[in-house]
Write a protein that holds these residues in place. Structure first.
Motif, mmCIF file in Angstrom:
data_model
loop_
_atom_site.group_PDB
_atom_site.id
_atom_site.type_symbol
_atom_site.label_atom_id
_atom_site.label_comp_id
_atom_site.label_asym_id
_atom_site.label_seq_id
_atom_site.Cartn_x
_atom_site.Cartn_y
_atom_site.Cartn_z
ATOM 1 N N VAL A 179 0.840 -1.198 0.000
ATOM 2 C CA VAL A 179 0.000 0.000 0.000
ATOM 3 C C VAL A 179 0.879 1.255 0.000
ATOM 4 C CG1 VAL A 179 -1.905 -1.171 1.182
ATOM 5 C CG2 VAL A 179 -0.200 0.070 2.534
ATOM 6 N N ASP A 180 0.321 2.348 -0.501
ATOM 7 C CA ASP A 180 1.043 3.613 -0.529
ATOM 8 C C ASP A 180 0.883 4.392 0.771
ATOM 9 O OD1 ASP A 180 1.925 3.523 -3.323
ATOM 10 O OD2 ASP A 180 -0.207 3.689 -3.793
ATOM 11 N N LEU A 181 -0.237 4.205 1.439
ATOM 12 C CA LEU A 181 -0.542 4.898 2.675
ATOM 13 C C LEU A 181 -1.581 4.091 3.429
ATOM 14 C CD1 LEU A 181 -3.072 7.742 1.971
ATOM 15 C CD2 LEU A 181 -2.003 6.541 0.073
ATOM 16 N N PHE A 182 -1.823 4.463 4.678
ATOM 17 C CA PHE A 182 -2.825 3.789 5.500
ATOM 18 C C PHE A 182 -4.026 4.700 5.698
ATOM 19 C CE2 PHE A 182 1.058 1.683 7.403
ATOM 20 C CZ PHE A 182 0.794 0.416 6.897
ATOM 21 N N ALA A 183 -5.220 4.108 5.648
ATOM 22 C CA ALA A 183 -6.466 4.801 5.958
ATOM 23 C C ALA A 183 -6.983 4.260 7.283
ATOM 24 C CB ALA A 183 -7.497 4.569 4.854
ATOM 25 N N VAL A 184 -6.722 4.986 8.353
ATOM 26 C CA VAL A 184 -7.177 4.590 9.687
ATOM 27 C C VAL A 184 -8.567 5.198 9.844
ATOM 28 C CG1 VAL A 184 -6.634 4.595 12.149
ATOM 29 C CG2 VAL A 184 -4.786 4.644 10.451
ATOM 30 N N GLU A 185 -9.598 4.402 9.607
ATOM 31 C CA GLU A 185 -10.907 4.998 9.346
ATOM 32 C C GLU A 185 -12.014 4.513 10.275
ATOM 33 O OE1 GLU A 185 -11.799 4.168 5.269
ATOM 34 O OE2 GLU A 185 -11.561 2.019 5.482
ATOM 35 N N THR A 186 -13.087 5.314 10.279
ATOM 36 C CA THR A 186 -14.281 5.058 11.098
ATOM 37 C C THR A 186 -13.891 4.853 12.556
ATOM 38 O OG1 THR A 186 -14.965 3.753 9.151
ATOM 39 C CG2 THR A 186 -16.575 3.991 10.915
ATOM 40 N N GLN A 187 -12.984 5.660 13.026
ATOM 41 C CA GLN A 187 -12.468 5.530 14.384
ATOM 42 C C GLN A 187 -13.391 6.252 15.369
ATOM 43 O OE1 GLN A 187 -9.620 3.728 15.336
ATOM 44 N NE2 GLN A 187 -9.741 2.994 13.224
ATOM 45 N N PRO A 188 -14.008 5.518 16.304
ATOM 46 C CA PRO A 188 -14.917 6.170 17.246
ATOM 47 C C PRO A 188 -14.235 6.681 18.502
ATOM 48 C CG PRO A 188 -15.036 3.798 17.553
ATOM 49 C CD PRO A 188 -14.035 4.043 16.443
ATOM 50 N N LYS A 189 -12.938 6.305 18.698
ATOM 51 C CA LYS A 189 -12.248 6.572 19.954
ATOM 52 C C LYS A 189 -10.868 7.156 19.681
ATOM 53 C CE LYS A 189 -12.561 3.296 23.071
ATOM 54 N NZ LYS A 189 -13.435 3.959 24.072
ATOM 55 N N LEU A 190 -10.558 8.237 20.349
ATOM 56 C CA LEU A 190 -9.260 8.862 20.154
ATOM 57 C C LEU A 190 -8.130 8.007 20.700
ATOM 58 C CD1 LEU A 190 -7.653 11.245 19.135
ATOM 59 C CD2 LEU A 190 -8.194 12.468 21.261
ATOM 60 N N TRP A 210 -3.756 8.642 6.970
ATOM 61 C CA TRP A 210 -4.765 9.588 7.422
ATOM 62 C C TRP A 210 -5.600 8.900 8.493
ATOM 63 C CZ3 TRP A 210 -6.550 8.157 2.134
ATOM 64 C CH2 TRP A 210 -7.727 7.407 2.125
ATOM 65 N N VAL A 211 -6.208 9.699 9.358
ATOM 66 C CA VAL A 211 -7.155 9.204 10.353
ATOM 67 C C VAL A 211 -8.484 9.897 10.118
ATOM 68 C CG1 VAL A 211 -7.783 9.127 12.791
ATOM 69 C CG2 VAL A 211 -5.433 8.656 12.106
ATOM 70 N N SER A 212 -9.551 9.114 10.051
ATOM 71 C CA SER A 212 -10.897 9.693 9.948
ATOM 72 C C SER A 212 -11.773 9.073 11.028
ATOM 73 C CB SER A 212 -11.485 9.482 8.556
ATOM 74 O OG SER A 212 -11.494 8.118 8.197
ATOM 75 N N PHE A 213 -12.589 9.910 11.652
ATOM 76 C CA PHE A 213 -13.365 9.522 12.822
ATOM 77 C C PHE A 213 -14.840 9.335 12.488
ATOM 78 C CE2 PHE A 213 -9.704 11.858 14.491
ATOM 79 C CZ PHE A 213 -9.262 10.997 15.482
ATOM 80 N N SER A 214 -15.506 8.449 13.239
ATOM 81 C CA SER A 214 -16.965 8.385 13.229
ATOM 82 C C SER A 214 -17.472 9.307 14.333
ATOM 83 C CB SER A 214 -17.465 6.951 13.432
ATOM 84 O OG SER A 214 -17.074 6.433 14.690
ATOM 85 N N LEU A 215 -18.629 9.915 14.106
ATOM 86 C CA LEU A 215 -19.101 10.986 14.974
ATOM 87 C C LEU A 215 -20.482 10.705 15.550
ATOM 88 C CD1 LEU A 215 -18.142 14.113 12.811
ATOM 89 C CD2 LEU A 215 -16.748 12.951 14.529
ATOM 90 N N ASP A 223 -17.701 8.192 20.678
ATOM 91 C CA ASP A 223 -17.638 7.806 22.092
ATOM 92 C C ASP A 223 -17.816 8.986 23.041
ATOM 93 O OD1 ASP A 223 -15.209 9.141 21.905
ATOM 94 O OD2 ASP A 223 -14.100 7.622 23.046
ATOM 95 N N GLY A 224 -18.051 10.177 22.497
ATOM 96 C CA GLY A 224 -18.269 11.345 23.327
ATOM 97 C C GLY A 224 -17.092 12.288 23.437
ATOM 98 N N THR A 225 -15.932 11.925 22.899
ATOM 99 C CA THR A 225 -14.758 12.798 22.926
ATOM 100 C C THR A 225 -14.992 14.012 22.027
ATOM 101 O OG1 THR A 225 -13.292 10.906 23.263
ATOM 102 C CG2 THR A 225 -12.290 12.928 22.436
ATOM 103 N N PRO A 226 -14.652 15.217 22.475
ATOM 104 C CA PRO A 226 -14.794 16.381 21.601
ATOM 105 C C PRO A 226 -13.945 16.244 20.331
ATOM 106 C CG PRO A 226 -14.480 17.077 23.874
ATOM 107 C CD PRO A 226 -14.207 15.595 23.831
#
Length: 331
Positions: A179-190, A210-215, A223-226
């Motif tokens: 892979v060229d990069l990682f997609a750390v995705e749908t992350q609900p927790k910091l 990259w990191v992308s979060f679920s909200l 998970d409630g983290t700002p």
């Protein structure tokens, strides 16, 4: 691609800008530095007859329908995607162990997800010359492995060491798959995202992520983290090329991008779902009424700072083609 420790940021150019510049070295695919990401894998596999009802979800196709995965990748290339994500979101060693596979067999299947994306790109470029295309290795959260919708709630807890131990085999397999990069995705927790990014920086320092979060809403992680705290965290990570959100309703994306932009100068990424709601008990999606086409939101997302835009669950190659068209029109 800029590597960790190289002077991309020191010179005022972000890693993503370096990638876009390299992509545009022959002929700029999109003006203004915007890059098109692909859309849903699972929905397209389901349309091709793959059963999505198992706990492995779309990852089951790595074993039973690899040709279908490659066909989906090709459909997104045809639509105008410049980045393909591997079909490894729910592909884990413990998950494949439920099928009786060894850790080595699981690793080989996960690496196959990178091979399939890379092969789709090679075949596409053989017939359609153009700028370089990219493969992002999908790293879903521990909650995805639980297969109960936990990635939309974040109601689980592991230690940082346990998170690293869980994610390490998949990350290693994807890195080995090229892979060229990682997609750390749908992350609900910091804390989970932090453990993953720390692991990558320590053991896979040559590959950006990259990191992308679920909200929960436009200002709060699942998970409630700002979300503002996530933005502040992201700006401190030397191996991140972008931060953003994914698999959220399109209507909350603009607000979330504004929160992120206020807390970090990293390029922003967004790839929402179709706007439908997911029922983990029935593993089905519900419309809840009419929703605007995802491409209609693109101008506001670009103004809010998004530099990579695509789609997540229930989006289609048609949606991605519309996004690519709208970005060109906005140029």
């Amino acid at each position: 691609m800029a590597r960790r420790g190289v002077s991309a940021r020191a010179s005022g150019q972000s890693p993503l800008q370096a990638i876009v510049k390299k992509m545009a070295s022959t002929n700029d695919p999109l003006p203004g530095g915007a890059t098109v990401l692909d859309g849903s894998m699972a929905g397209e596999l389901e349309r091709r007859g793959v059963d999505m009802s198992t706990p492995l979800w779309s990852a089951i196709a790595l074993r039973c329908a690899p040709d279908a995965i490659e066909a989906v990748h090709t459909s997104y290339l045809r639509a105008g995607a410049a980045i393909l994500t591997t079909n490894s979101y729910q592909a884990t060693a413990p998950g494949f162990a439920s099928l009786g596979l060894s850790e080595q067999e699981a690793s080989e299947l996960i690496a196959t997800s990178a091979t399939l994306a890379r092969r789709a790109i090679c075949l596409w470029r053989a017939a359609h010359p153009g700028p370089r295309l990219w493969v992002a290795g999908s790293i879903g959260p521990y909650g995805a492995y639980l297969a109960d919708g936990s990635e939309y709630r974040g109601d689980y807890a592991l230690s940082p060491a346990d998170y690293r131990d869980f994610h390490r085999p998949r990350i290693a397999a994807l890195a080995g798959g090229g892979v060229d990069l990682f997609a750390v995705e749908t992350q609900p927790k910091l804390d989970e995202a932090g453990a993953i990014v720390e692991l990558m920086a320590r053991e896979f320092p040559g590959i950006w992520a990259w990191v992308s979060f679920s909200l929960r809403d436009g200002r709060t992680l699942a998970d409630g983290t700002p979300l503002a705290a996530a933005a502040q965290w992201a700006r401190q990570q030397p191996n991140l090329l972008a931060v953003g959100i994914n698999c959220v309703p399109p209507r909350i994306v603009e607000q979330a991008l504004g929160v992120l932009a206020a807390g970090t100068d990293l390029p922003l990424i967004c790839y929402p779902n179709s706007g439908e709601s997911y029922d983990p008990s029935t593993k089905s999606w519900h419309t809840g009424g009419e929703h605007p086409g995802i491409a209609e939101f693109v101008p506001s997302w670009r103004r809010a700072g998004a530099r990579i835009i695509g789609g997540c669950c229930r989006t289609t190659p048609h949606d991605i083609a519309e996004i690519a068209h709208r970005l060109r029109a906005e140029g």
